[in-house]
Design a protein around this motif. Structure first.
Motif, PDB file in Angstrom:
ATOM      1  N   HIS A  52       4.444 -41.389 -35.990  1.00  0.00           N
ATOM      2  CA  HIS A  52       4.584 -42.396 -35.069  1.00  0.00           C
ATOM      3  C   HIS A  52       5.010 -41.802 -33.679  1.00  0.00           C
ATOM      4  O   HIS A  52       4.461 -42.071 -32.571  1.00  0.00           O
ATOM      5  N   VAL A  53       6.015 -40.763 -33.896  1.00  0.00           N
ATOM      6  CA  VAL A  53       6.321 -40.166 -32.419  1.00  0.00           C
ATOM      7  C   VAL A  53       6.335 -38.587 -32.379  1.00  0.00           C
ATOM      8  O   VAL A  53       6.523 -38.089 -31.503  1.00  0.00           O
ATOM      9  N   LEU A  54       5.374 -38.009 -33.509  1.00  0.00           N
ATOM     10  CA  LEU A  54       5.183 -36.548 -33.314  1.00  0.00           C
ATOM     11  C   LEU A  54       3.780 -36.376 -33.508  1.00  0.00           C
ATOM     12  O   LEU A  54       3.002 -36.994 -34.315  1.00  0.00           O
ATOM     13  N   SER A  55       3.023 -35.737 -32.380  1.00  0.00           N
ATOM     14  CA  SER A  55       1.771 -35.513 -32.641  1.00  0.00           C
ATOM     15  C   SER A  55       1.369 -34.417 -33.617  1.00  0.00           C
ATOM     16  O   SER A  55       0.077 -34.274 -34.143  1.00  0.00           O
ATOM     17  N   ASP A  56       2.156 -33.538 -33.735  1.00  0.00           N
ATOM     18  CA  ASP A  56       1.797 -32.290 -34.588  1.00  0.00           C
ATOM     19  C   ASP A  56       2.198 -32.597 -36.206  1.00  0.00           C
ATOM     20  O   ASP A  56       3.627 -32.928 -36.314  1.00  0.00           O
ATOM     21  N   GLN A  57       1.314 -32.777 -37.073  1.00  0.00           N
ATOM     22  CA  GLN A  57       1.525 -33.006 -38.267  1.00  0.00           C
ATOM     23  C   GLN A  57       2.371 -32.049 -39.218  1.00  0.00           C
ATOM     24  O   GLN A  57       3.140 -32.487 -40.182  1.00  0.00           O
ATOM     25  N   ARG A  58       2.267 -30.790 -38.783  1.00  0.00           N
ATOM     26  CA  ARG A  58       3.431 -29.955 -39.357  1.00  0.00           C
ATOM     27  C   ARG A  58       4.765 -30.303 -38.991  1.00  0.00           C
ATOM     28  O   ARG A  58       5.646 -30.114 -39.979  1.00  0.00           O
ATOM     29  N   LEU A  59       5.052 -30.779 -37.892  1.00  0.00           N
ATOM     30  CA  LEU A  59       6.446 -31.168 -37.634  1.00  0.00           C
ATOM     31  C   LEU A  59       6.782 -32.496 -38.369  1.00  0.00           C
ATOM     32  O   LEU A  59       7.969 -32.578 -38.790  1.00  0.00           O
ATOM     33  N   SER A  60       5.950 -33.368 -38.764  1.00  0.00           N
ATOM     34  CA  SER A  60       6.196 -34.575 -39.416  1.00  0.00           C
ATOM     35  C   SER A  60       6.427 -34.360 -40.869  1.00  0.00           C
ATOM     36  O   SER A  60       7.289 -34.670 -41.526  1.00  0.00           O
ATOM     37  N   LEU A  72      21.418 -25.251 -40.552  1.00  0.00           N
ATOM     38  CA  LEU A  72      21.293 -23.912 -40.990  1.00  0.00           C
ATOM     39  C   LEU A  72      19.844 -23.636 -41.365  1.00  0.00           C
ATOM     40  O   LEU A  72      19.502 -22.743 -40.876  1.00  0.00           O
ATOM     41  N   MET A  73      19.151 -24.595 -42.084  1.00  0.00           N
ATOM     42  CA  MET A  73      17.597 -24.578 -42.431  1.00  0.00           C
ATOM     43  C   MET A  73      17.003 -24.455 -41.311  1.00  0.00           C
ATOM     44  O   MET A  73      15.948 -23.447 -41.049  1.00  0.00           O
ATOM     45  N   PHE A  74      17.049 -25.301 -40.177  1.00  0.00           N
ATOM     46  CA  PHE A  74      16.103 -25.461 -39.061  1.00  0.00           C
ATOM     47  C   PHE A  74      16.342 -24.023 -38.353  1.00  0.00           C
ATOM     48  O   PHE A  74      15.627 -23.522 -37.736  1.00  0.00           O
ATOM     49  N   GLY A  75      17.762 -23.915 -38.241  1.00  0.00           N
ATOM     50  CA  GLY A  75      18.207 -22.684 -37.549  1.00  0.00           C
ATOM     51  C   GLY A  75      17.619 -21.336 -38.003  1.00  0.00           C
ATOM     52  O   GLY A  75      17.056 -20.463 -37.025  1.00  0.00           O
ATOM     53  N   LEU A  76      17.471 -21.226 -39.389  1.00  0.00           N
ATOM     54  CA  LEU A  76      16.815 -19.821 -39.834  1.00  0.00           C
ATOM     55  C   LEU A  76      15.362 -20.014 -39.347  1.00  0.00           C
ATOM     56  O   LEU A  76      14.722 -18.762 -39.539  1.00  0.00           O
ATOM     57  N   VAL A  77      14.609 -20.983 -39.330  1.00  0.00           N
ATOM     58  CA  VAL A  77      13.114 -21.050 -39.084  1.00  0.00           C
ATOM     59  C   VAL A  77      12.902 -20.924 -37.486  1.00  0.00           C
ATOM     60  O   VAL A  77      12.140 -20.040 -37.294  1.00  0.00           O
ATOM     61  N   ARG A 123       5.617 -23.248 -43.342  1.00  0.00           N
ATOM     62  CA  ARG A 123       5.638 -22.641 -44.673  1.00  0.00           C
ATOM     63  C   ARG A 123       7.001 -21.894 -44.980  1.00  0.00           C
ATOM     64  O   ARG A 123       7.582 -22.032 -46.102  1.00  0.00           O
ATOM     65  N   ARG A 124       7.698 -21.455 -43.798  1.00  0.00           N
ATOM     66  CA  ARG A 124       8.788 -20.780 -44.087  1.00  0.00           C
ATOM     67  C   ARG A 124      10.011 -22.037 -44.422  1.00  0.00           C
ATOM     68  O   ARG A 124      10.926 -21.832 -45.304  1.00  0.00           O
ATOM     69  N   PHE A 125       9.814 -23.064 -43.782  1.00  0.00           N
ATOM     70  CA  PHE A 125      10.761 -24.129 -44.031  1.00  0.00           C
ATOM     71  C   PHE A 125      10.510 -24.940 -45.341  1.00  0.00           C
ATOM     72  O   PHE A 125      11.686 -25.010 -45.936  1.00  0.00           O
ATOM     73  N   PHE A 126       9.380 -24.999 -45.753  1.00  0.00           N
ATOM     74  CA  PHE A 126       9.123 -25.455 -47.100  1.00  0.00           C
ATOM     75  C   PHE A 126       9.703 -24.417 -48.227  1.00  0.00           C
ATOM     76  O   PHE A 126      10.085 -24.776 -49.076  1.00  0.00           O
ATOM     77  N   LEU A 127       9.465 -23.081 -47.820  1.00  0.00           N
ATOM     78  CA  LEU A 127       9.957 -22.115 -48.856  1.00  0.00           C
ATOM     79  C   LEU A 127      11.706 -22.328 -49.047  1.00  0.00           C
ATOM     80  O   LEU A 127      12.281 -22.392 -50.132  1.00  0.00           O
ATOM     81  N   ILE A 178       6.879 -24.770 -28.519  1.00  0.00           N
ATOM     82  CA  ILE A 178       6.873 -23.321 -28.818  1.00  0.00           C
ATOM     83  C   ILE A 178       5.671 -23.205 -30.302  1.00  0.00           C
ATOM     84  O   ILE A 178       5.370 -24.082 -30.696  1.00  0.00           O
ATOM     85  N   ASP A 179       5.619 -22.004 -30.475  1.00  0.00           N
ATOM     86  CA  ASP A 179       4.492 -21.493 -31.324  1.00  0.00           C
ATOM     87  C   ASP A 179       4.997 -21.834 -32.830  1.00  0.00           C
ATOM     88  O   ASP A 179       6.141 -21.291 -33.339  1.00  0.00           O
ATOM     89  N   LEU A 180       4.373 -22.696 -33.682  1.00  0.00           N
ATOM     90  CA  LEU A 180       4.746 -23.209 -34.965  1.00  0.00           C
ATOM     91  C   LEU A 180       3.998 -22.416 -36.071  1.00  0.00           C
ATOM     92  O   LEU A 180       4.073 -22.824 -37.087  1.00  0.00           O
ATOM     93  N   THR A 181       3.422 -21.365 -35.696  1.00  0.00           N
ATOM     94  CA  THR A 181       2.605 -20.599 -36.696  1.00  0.00           C
ATOM     95  C   THR A 181       3.598 -20.127 -38.085  1.00  0.00           C
ATOM     96  O   THR A 181       4.665 -19.657 -37.782  1.00  0.00           O
TER      97      THR A 181
END
Length: 494
Positions: free
Chosen positions: A98-106, A264-269, A343-347, A336-339
């Motif tokens: 509802h507040v994020l337009s990019d589904q990858r971020l959701s 830490l997880m978000f920081g690594l990505v 995938r990295r966060f999921f891993l 920022i570029d989310l390419t």
């Protein structure tokens, strides 16, 4: 799988569902003996009450209902817990949309829920009411954000229902809706949603849901609040200043410990993009950030107000769980570029969550190698089978002074009533049922006498002193080695 996640963020929902199915499968495969919270829930699932003690009753009600449908078993408890955790992740992801337009971020926000230790570690070991509260938080977040982006009477009712459920799931949930309202007030274009007439419908449904338990709390206030307050005052300290120091230090440690893994997880990505994300922001990142800050400040005031010296991470997870959404909002604002970011966060999340699950599952098998046994190694199932063989049948009533024994026997003997004596209140069951099995255990004595509490319960129930002969049954531990045995003591009354 990783490519599918990056191309189709919706596939993350399937992966999360598979993870919780794996949690259920491993828990059922490792041992049918119960942890502390599991045993308590199994015992209490016999009774439907407005209140059960220091914790609100929502989780108990769900467990009672599931036990009535599927029977009392480890499977019903495991399915309920992991089902609620999955729904927590699901509604969190839906709220983020509802507040994020990019589904990858959701999808990243939803995966972020799995980065909290109470979710990927403690819940797979022994949690119940916190799990229900996390579900309520996600449901509230979904209703709250939907109300402000696509308002309707349904969204208001859903938000009110979530508030009602949250209040009967965990008492500290009350801080979240209050913080949400305060956080929105500075935003002129959203402020009208708070003063919309439909909020009266939300308040009404919340009151209807929490009213029965609320009346019970008013009649049992000391009983309902004593346990948590005693835990918060765990450390003895002389003087208010020293108490305040211990409380603030404990709160700070809990905040750091509770938020370290997701950060830490978000920081690594994000890597070198962290400064850009840190400076970015939008309306919703401000609102969610305020919600987190207001909740933690309120906890600080409570800590100082009740002279608390101990704060647990799991008490704060209801507020810190907003952190992944907050970070994803700032990432989107940074443009920022989310390419390959998803995938990295999921891993990363998959590695941590699955590794923790395997470690938690393996401890019941590995610890006995070193002569160290846990509750999962106690042979309750073997005990019930041995007694049934020796006595020629199953009991109709079980009496014990140990909640761990009570819960485990409840899952093994679904047709029997399991009771625990109370010093001040009569037993809430029909004590005339026969056969009667009286069970107890004493770590310090391999042949312990009948405990006074059980003896008194038998006397008040009209069972003569010589009605049964105490017997001791030493059985090998589950995954035990050598001659190690666990001893149960019991009396069989026909």
């Amino acid at each position: 799988m990783l490519e599918a996640v990056n191309r189709r963020p919706g596939a993350v929902v399937v992966a999360v569902a598979f993870y919780f199915l794996l949690c259920v499968a491993l828990r059922l495969a490792v041992s049918n003996s119960l942890e502390i919270d599991e045993a308590e829930q199994a015992f209490l699932s016999q009774f439907l009450q407005l209140g059960y003690g220091p914790q609100p009753p929502f989780y108990n009600w769900l467990q009672y209902g599931l036990a009535q449908v599927m029977g009392p078993s480890l499977a019903t408890m495991t399915i309920l817990k992991n089902g609620l955790l999955f729904l927590c992740c699901l509604f969190y992801g839906l709220a983020a949309r509802h507040v994020l337009s990019d589904q990858r971020l959701s999808a990243m926000a939803m995966l972020g829920v799995l980065t909290f230790p109470p979710v990927f570690l403690l819940a797979q070991r022994d949690l119940s009411h916190t799990v229900a509260a996390l579900f309520a938080v996600s449901l509230f977040l979904y209703g709250f954000l939907k109300t402000h982006t696509r308002p309707s009477l349904f969204s208001y009712l859903l938000t009110g229902a979530a508030v009602g459920i949250g209040l009967i799931a965990k008492y500290n949930f009350v801080l979240l809706p209050i913080a949400a309202i305060i956080a929105v007030l500075p935003e002129r274009d959203l402020r009208a949603r708070i003063f919309d007439w439909r909020i009266l419908a939300a308040i009404a449904i919340a009151c209807v849901i929490m009213l029965p338990h609320g009346l019970w709390v008013l009649q049992n206030l000391d009983f309902a609040s004593g346990g948590t307050l005693n835990e918060m005052r765990e450390r003895e300290a002389d003087g208010r200043l020293l108490q305040a120091f211990h409380g603030i230090y404990s709160l700070g440690s809990a905040i750091i410990g509770g938020s370290l893994v997701p950060l830490l997880m978000f920081g690594l990505v994000l890597g070198r993009k962290i400064p850009v994300v840190w400076r970015a922001g939008n309306q919703w990142s401000r609102i969610v950030g305020r919600m987190i800050a207001i909740c933690l400040f309120a906890v600080l005031l409570i800590v100082l107000g009740v002279a608390a010296t101990h704060v647990r991470e799991k008490w704060l997870v209801l507020f810190l769980v907003l952190l992944p959404l907050y970070l994803c909002l700032k990432i989107e604002a940074a443009e920022i570029d989310l390419t390959d970011s998803l995938r990295r966060f999921f891993l990363l999340v998959a590695c941590v969550a699955v590794a923790a699950l395997l470690i938690v599952s393996a401890r019941a098998i590995v610890r006995p190698w070193f002569g160290n046994y846990s509750r999962l190694n106690i042979p309750y199932s073997a005990f019930v089978e041995a007694v049934a063989r020796a006595e020629g049948g199953q009991p109709a009533l079980v009496l014990t002074n140990d909640k761990q024994i009570a819960g485990n026997i409840r899952t093994q003997l679904g047709e029997a009533v399991v009771a625990m004596p109370r010093l001040s209140n009569p037993l809430p069951v029909d004590m005339s049922k026969r056969p009667l099995l009286v069970v107890w255990h004493d770590d310090a004595n391999s042949e312990p006498p009948l405990p006074d509490l059980l003896r008194h319960a038998l006397e008040t129930s009209g069972v003569p002193e010589g009605a049964g002969t105490p017997r001791n049954l030493a059985l090998p531990y589950v995954y035990g080695s050598g001659s190690d045995r666990y001893t149960f003591s019991y009396i069989w009354v026909k």
